[in-house]
Design an enzyme around this catalytic site. Structure first.
Site, PDB file in Angstrom:
ATOM      1  CD  GLU A  83     -22.976 -21.879  70.149  1.00  0.00           C
ATOM      2  OE1 GLU A  83     -22.308 -22.554  69.356  1.00  0.00           O
ATOM      3  OE2 GLU A  83     -22.515 -20.873  70.735  1.00  0.00           O
TER       4      GLU A  83
ATOM      5  CG  ASP B  56     -18.547 -28.945  62.088  1.00  0.00           C
ATOM      6  OD1 ASP B  56     -17.364 -28.881  61.718  1.00  0.00           O
ATOM      7  OD2 ASP B  56     -19.046 -28.145  62.908  1.00  0.00           O
TER       8      ASP B  56
END
Length: 258
Positions: free
Chosen positions: A29, A216
Site C-alpha cells: 500500500e 473485498d
C-alpha cells in the site's frame, strides 16, 4: 476529541497545513505513494534503535510529507499489520515529527449490504473497535472506543468521496460476535488499524482523517483472504490515486478549510 481540539485552536486551524503524517500498514500500500511523491527513505530514523518502522519523507508543493510504514515483523518477515504496531508507530511519529494532520490510508473490507463495492474509496466519519468485548458497564464503551474522525466536508464534496463508519479489529476474518459488534458500530468498512490510529490521534490532539479502499466484500460469496489478495494490486492503485487527490486538495489550505 481530536477534531474538537483542532477546531478550538490547539492545532492552529487558520494556518496553512505544512506537515502531514501518512500512516500506512503494508508495504504494498505504501510503495505507490512513496513513488508518486518521490519520497526517500530516512537512513537516520527518528525511531528507537532496533524497531522495524520505516520513515519516508519529502517535499511536495507547500507540504512536508512523512510516510510511516511499520515495517516487516522481525520474527516472521511479514508486514507488521494490526492495532498494536499502528498505535505504536503513530505515537512515535507524532512525538518525533509534530504533524499538523494525520492521514491513515489503507485497504479495507466492505459490506455490500451497506453500499460498498470493490474499489470504492471511503472517508471514515467514525472509528470504533469490534473485537474488544468487555461486558461490564462503562468498560464496554471503553472497549468499543468510538471516536469521531476529523470532519472534512469540503474535501469530501470536492473529491466526491463516500463517507462511512469504520470498524477495526486485529483479525482479517470475522466471527459471528465480530459481525454483531460491527453491526452495532453501524460500520460499512472494516480494517485492522484505523481505530488504533484514531485513539492515539485523540490522545495527542492531532486531527486525523482515514482514507480506506475496499479490497473485498465481507458479505459476498468469496473467501475474504482470497478476494483480498486477488484485488490488492488494483485497489492499491485506486488508493494511491485517492491519496494523491487528498494531498493536492490539502495543499495550501488550513485545517479549518478542509
Amino acid at each position: 476529541m481530536a477534531a474538537a481540539a483542532a477546531q478550538s485552536g490547539e492545532a492552529q486551524p487558520n494556518r496553512p497545513i505544512s506537515n502531514i503524517l501518512i500512516v500506512i500498514a503494508m508495504q504494498t500500500e505504501a510503495q505507490p505513494v512513496v513513488n508518486k511523491f518521490e519520497l526517500i527513505e530516512d537512513p537516520h530514523s527518528p525511531f528507537p534503535q532496533g524497531v522495524p518502522w520505516v520513515r519516508y519523507h519529502g517535499k511536495y508543493k507547500d507540504l512536508n510529507i512523512n510516510l510511516i510504514w511499520p515495517g516487516k515483523d522481525p520474527s516472521s518477515g511479514v508486514d507488521s499489520v494490526g492495532t498494536i504496531s499502528s498505535a505504536l508507530v503513530t505515537y512515535a511519529a507524532i512525538q518525533a515529527l509534530q504533524p499538523d494532520l494525520i492521514i491513515n490510508a489503507g485497504t479495507a473490507g466492505g459490506f455490500k449490504a451497506r453500499g460498498a463495492s470493490v474499489g470504492d474509496i471511503f472517508i471514515a466519519s467514525d472509528c470504533a473497535f469490534h473485537d474488544r468485548r468487555i461486558p461490564i458497564p462503562v468498560f464496554d464503551l471503553y472497549g468499543v472506543g468510538s471516536r469521531k474522525a476529523f470532519e472534512t466536508p469540503n474535501l469530501v464534496k470536492e473529491l466526491d468521496l463516500k463517507v462511512a463508519k469504520l470498524s477495526t479489529g486485529d483479525s482479517l476474518d470475522m466471527t459471528e460476535q465480530d459481525e454483531s459488534s460491527i453491526t452495532a458500530n453501524d460500520a460499512t468498512v472494516k480494517d485492522m488499524e484505523g481505530a488504533a490510529v484514531a485513539y492515539v490521534a485523540d490522545l495527542l490532539k492531532v486531527p486525523a482523517i482515514f482514507v480506506k479502499a475496499v479490497t473485498d466484500i465481507i458479505d459476498g460469496d468469496k473467501p475474504t483472504a482470497e478476494e483480498f489478495l486477488q484485488n490488492l494490486a488494483a485497489v492499491t492503485a485506486a488508493l494511491d490515486l485517492a491519496v494523491e487527490k487528498v494531498i493536492n486538495f490539502i495543499n495550501g489550505k488550513s485545517i479549518s478549510e478542509l
